[in-house]
Design an enzyme around this catalytic site. Structure first.
Site, PDB file in Angstrom:
ATOM      1  N   HIS A  65      -0.457  10.839  -1.902  1.00 39.35           N
ATOM      2  CA  HIS A  65      -1.787  10.475  -1.398  1.00 39.35           C
ATOM      3  C   HIS A  65      -2.733  11.662  -1.246  1.00 39.35           C
ATOM      4  O   HIS A  65      -3.865  11.636  -1.722  1.00 39.35           O
ATOM      5  CB  HIS A  65      -1.672   9.749  -0.056  1.00 39.35           C
ATOM      6  CG  HIS A  65      -3.008   9.349   0.497  1.00 39.35           C
ATOM      7  ND1 HIS A  65      -3.759  10.164   1.324  1.00 39.35           N
ATOM      8  CD2 HIS A  65      -3.762   8.235   0.300  1.00 39.35           C
ATOM      9  CE1 HIS A  65      -4.887   9.570   1.620  1.00 39.35           C
ATOM     10  NE2 HIS A  65      -4.927   8.392   1.010  1.00 39.35           N
ATOM     11  N   GLU A 114       0.249  -0.666  -4.685  1.00 41.84           N
ATOM     12  CA  GLU A 114      -0.810   0.343  -4.859  1.00 41.84           C
ATOM     13  C   GLU A 114      -0.186   1.714  -4.770  1.00 41.84           C
ATOM     14  O   GLU A 114       0.782   1.928  -4.018  1.00 41.84           O
ATOM     15  CB  GLU A 114      -1.859   0.169  -3.750  1.00 41.84           C
ATOM     16  CG  GLU A 114      -3.099   1.027  -3.906  1.00 41.84           C
ATOM     17  CD  GLU A 114      -3.144   2.281  -3.047  1.00 41.84           C
ATOM     18  OE1 GLU A 114      -4.157   2.996  -3.095  1.00 41.84           O
ATOM     19  OE2 GLU A 114      -2.156   2.587  -2.327  1.00 41.84           O
ATOM     20  N   HIS A 125       0.842  -1.208   0.000  1.00 42.44           N
ATOM     21  CA  HIS A 125       0.000   0.000   0.000  1.00 42.44           C
ATOM     22  C   HIS A 125       0.878   1.259   0.000  1.00 42.44           C
ATOM     23  O   HIS A 125       1.668   1.459   0.909  1.00 42.44           O
ATOM     24  CB  HIS A 125      -0.859  -0.053   1.266  1.00 42.44           C
ATOM     25  CG  HIS A 125      -1.806   1.072   1.444  1.00 42.44           C
ATOM     26  ND1 HIS A 125      -1.800   1.880   2.562  1.00 42.44           N
ATOM     27  CD2 HIS A 125      -2.804   1.532   0.655  1.00 42.44           C
ATOM     28  CE1 HIS A 125      -2.770   2.767   2.469  1.00 42.44           C
ATOM     29  NE2 HIS A 125      -3.390   2.584   1.318  1.00 42.44           N
ATOM     30  N   ARG A 126       0.736   2.083  -1.026  1.00 37.77           N
ATOM     31  CA  ARG A 126       1.569   3.288  -1.232  1.00 37.77           C
ATOM     32  C   ARG A 126       3.046   2.905  -1.301  1.00 37.77           C
ATOM     33  O   ARG A 126       3.911   3.623  -0.784  1.00 37.77           O
ATOM     34  CB  ARG A 126       1.336   4.327  -0.123  1.00 37.77           C
ATOM     35  CG  ARG A 126      -0.127   4.644   0.153  1.00 37.77           C
ATOM     36  CD  ARG A 126      -0.321   5.673   1.262  1.00 37.77           C
ATOM     37  NE  ARG A 126      -1.718   5.703   1.686  1.00 37.77           N
ATOM     38  CZ  ARG A 126      -2.197   6.425   2.698  1.00 37.77           C
ATOM     39  NH1 ARG A 126      -1.388   7.224   3.367  1.00 37.77           N
ATOM     40  NH2 ARG A 126      -3.473   6.387   3.003  1.00 37.77           N
ATOM     41  N   ASP A 140       0.599  -2.026   4.535  1.00 38.54           N
ATOM     42  CA  ASP A 140       1.802  -1.191   4.693  1.00 38.54           C
ATOM     43  C   ASP A 140       3.002  -2.065   5.059  1.00 38.54           C
ATOM     44  O   ASP A 140       4.134  -1.598   5.029  1.00 38.54           O
ATOM     45  CB  ASP A 140       1.585  -0.168   5.827  1.00 38.54           C
ATOM     46  CG  ASP A 140       0.373   0.724   5.595  1.00 38.54           C
ATOM     47  OD1 ASP A 140       0.090   1.052   4.435  1.00 38.54           O
ATOM     48  OD2 ASP A 140      -0.291   1.085   6.598  1.00 38.54           O
ATOM     49  N   ASP A 164      -1.199   6.282  -5.403  1.00 32.81           N
ATOM     50  CA  ASP A 164      -2.247   7.294  -5.551  1.00 32.81           C
ATOM     51  C   ASP A 164      -1.782   8.369  -6.533  1.00 32.81           C
ATOM     52  O   ASP A 164      -0.635   8.813  -6.459  1.00 32.81           O
ATOM     53  CB  ASP A 164      -2.525   7.945  -4.196  1.00 32.81           C
ATOM     54  CG  ASP A 164      -2.838   6.920  -3.117  1.00 32.81           C
ATOM     55  OD1 ASP A 164      -3.907   6.298  -3.194  1.00 32.81           O
ATOM     56  OD2 ASP A 164      -1.997   6.735  -2.214  1.00 32.81           O
ATOM     57  N   GLU A 191      -4.585   4.278  -8.049  1.00 31.93           N
ATOM     58  CA  GLU A 191      -5.805   4.875  -7.489  1.00 31.93           C
ATOM     59  C   GLU A 191      -5.913   6.326  -7.944  1.00 31.93           C
ATOM     60  O   GLU A 191      -5.030   7.144  -7.673  1.00 31.93           O
ATOM     61  CB  GLU A 191      -5.794   4.789  -5.957  1.00 31.93           C
ATOM     62  CG  GLU A 191      -7.106   5.340  -5.408  1.00 31.93           C
ATOM     63  CD  GLU A 191      -7.166   5.462  -3.894  1.00 31.93           C
ATOM     64  OE1 GLU A 191      -6.355   4.847  -3.174  1.00 31.93           O
ATOM     65  OE2 GLU A 191      -8.042   6.218  -3.436  1.00 31.93           O
ATOM     66  N   LYS A 234      -7.111   9.853  -7.558  1.00 35.10           N
ATOM     67  CA  LYS A 234      -7.542  10.633  -6.384  1.00 35.10           C
ATOM     68  C   LYS A 234      -8.369  11.851  -6.799  1.00 35.10           C
ATOM     69  O   LYS A 234      -8.060  12.982  -6.429  1.00 35.10           O
ATOM     70  CB  LYS A 234      -6.317  11.059  -5.577  1.00 35.10           C
ATOM     71  CG  LYS A 234      -5.738   9.943  -4.715  1.00 35.10           C
ATOM     72  CD  LYS A 234      -6.675   9.621  -3.557  1.00 35.10           C
ATOM     73  CE  LYS A 234      -6.083   8.628  -2.560  1.00 35.10           C
ATOM     74  NZ  LYS A 234      -7.106   8.072  -1.677  1.00 35.10           N
TER      75      LYS A 234
HETATM   76  O1  G3P Z   1      -6.626   1.829  -2.680  1.00 33.01           O
HETATM   77  C1  G3P Z   1      -6.753   1.343  -1.389  1.00 33.01           C
HETATM   78  C2  G3P Z   1      -6.516   2.432  -0.365  1.00 33.01           C
HETATM   79  O2  G3P Z   1      -5.310   3.071  -0.693  1.00 33.01           O
HETATM   80  C3  G3P Z   1      -7.635   3.434  -0.322  1.00 33.01           C
HETATM   81  O3  G3P Z   1      -7.466   4.406   0.668  1.00 33.01           O
HETATM   82  O4  G3P Z   1      -6.836   6.605   1.545  1.00 33.01           O
HETATM   83  O5  G3P Z   1      -5.149   4.775   1.504  1.00 33.01           O
HETATM   84  O6  G3P Z   1      -5.865   5.866  -0.614  1.00 33.01           O
HETATM   85  P1  G3P Z   1      -6.279   5.446   0.764  1.00 33.01           P
HETATM   86 MG    MG Z   2      -4.763   4.654  -2.046  1.00 30.76          MG
END
Ligand code: G3P
Ligand code: MG
Length: 236
Positions: free
Chosen positions: A48, A33, A6-7, A228, A35, A108, A110
């Site tokens: 993000h 993943e 994640h990120r 994470d 953003d 993702e 945004k």
């Molecule tokens: O894409 C999954 C997750 O990243 C969504 O929430 O706020 O971490 O971008 P956020």
């Molecule tokens: Mg995200």
């Protein structure tokens, strides 16, 4: 269970930086993943928040600054001094990291706060330039954006992100249409998502950082998690 960092590897590296993505690219995980926002000069950047305040040495909104202006700031030192000097990456730079690896890349969009005109076309063009259309999932909390991705590139995998409960999830995503459903951990345990799993929907869950939660989600038939802590999740 498929694991997405994640990120990038954001538990150990500053989120959404090349350091975090290079660390994720070295791991035997399914994917990563990230953003995406759009700068004032129409460049795609990976960060993000709408503002750079939390994850950089600067202040202001991404949409109001050019790429050059955004690059004047540091995006690593806020996390740890060892990462001082990290700059905001473009989507192209992040895709370059994964061009020679087997990883899936979840982009993702945004656009749930500010409307970035043409965001979907810009992202699809970059993905096509990298010949990675088979290896991306394009998701958003902005379901208009998810729908536009589906119309512009029906062969590319899109996914609808949810932060609130929709009663008939399977029917709703069919109406967008989206190929997968991304939900929070707590929502994944609720009846509407269980029913969607039984109806054959692909469910990916954010953000899962404990093995206990990973195991519960595996039991109920979730396809993938965003974490994470990808190395910790690999240990199971
Ligand atoms: O894409 C999954 C997750 O990243 C969504 O929430 O706020 O971490 O971008 P956020
Ligand atoms: Mg995200």
């Amino acid at each position: 269970m498929k694991i997405y960092a994640h990120r990038g590897y954001s538990g150990r590296y500053p989120e959404n930086t090349l350091a975090a993505f290079k660390a994720a690219a070295r791991l035997p995980i399914h994917g990563v993943e990230l953003d995406v926002h759009v700068t004032a000069d129409q460049e795609l950047v990976v960060i993000h928040d709408e503002a750079i305040n939390r994850t950089s040495s600067g202040r202001g909104l991404v949409k109001d600054m050019t790429l050059q202006q955004l690059r004047a700031f540091d995006y690593g030192a806020w996390f740890h001094e060892d990462f001082a000097g990290e700059v905001i990456p473009t989507l192209a730079q992040v895709l370059d990291v994964f061009s020679g690896t087997p990883h899936q890349v979840n982009i993702e969009l945004k656009s749930d706060v500010f409307v970035y005109a043409g965001l979907e076309q810009l992202v699809l063009r970059e993905v096509e330039a990298h010949k990675m259309t088979e290896r991306v999932v394009i998701s958003s909390f902005d379901h208009e954006a998810v729908q536009r991705v589906g119309m512009l590139a029906p062969h590319v995998e899109n996914a609808a992100l949810f932060s609130t409960i929709v009663l008939d999830v399977a029917e709703y995503v069919k109406s967008i249409p989206a190929k997968a459903i991304h939900v929070s951990y707590h929502y994944a345990l609720r009846k509407p998502v269980r029913e969607a799993i039984n109806a054959g929907c692909v469910i990916r869950v954010y953000t899962v950082n404990t093995l206990q939660r990973l195991n519960i989600l595996r039991e109920i038939g979730v396809d993938a998690i965003f974490t994470d802590e990808p190395e910790k999740m690999l240990s199971e």
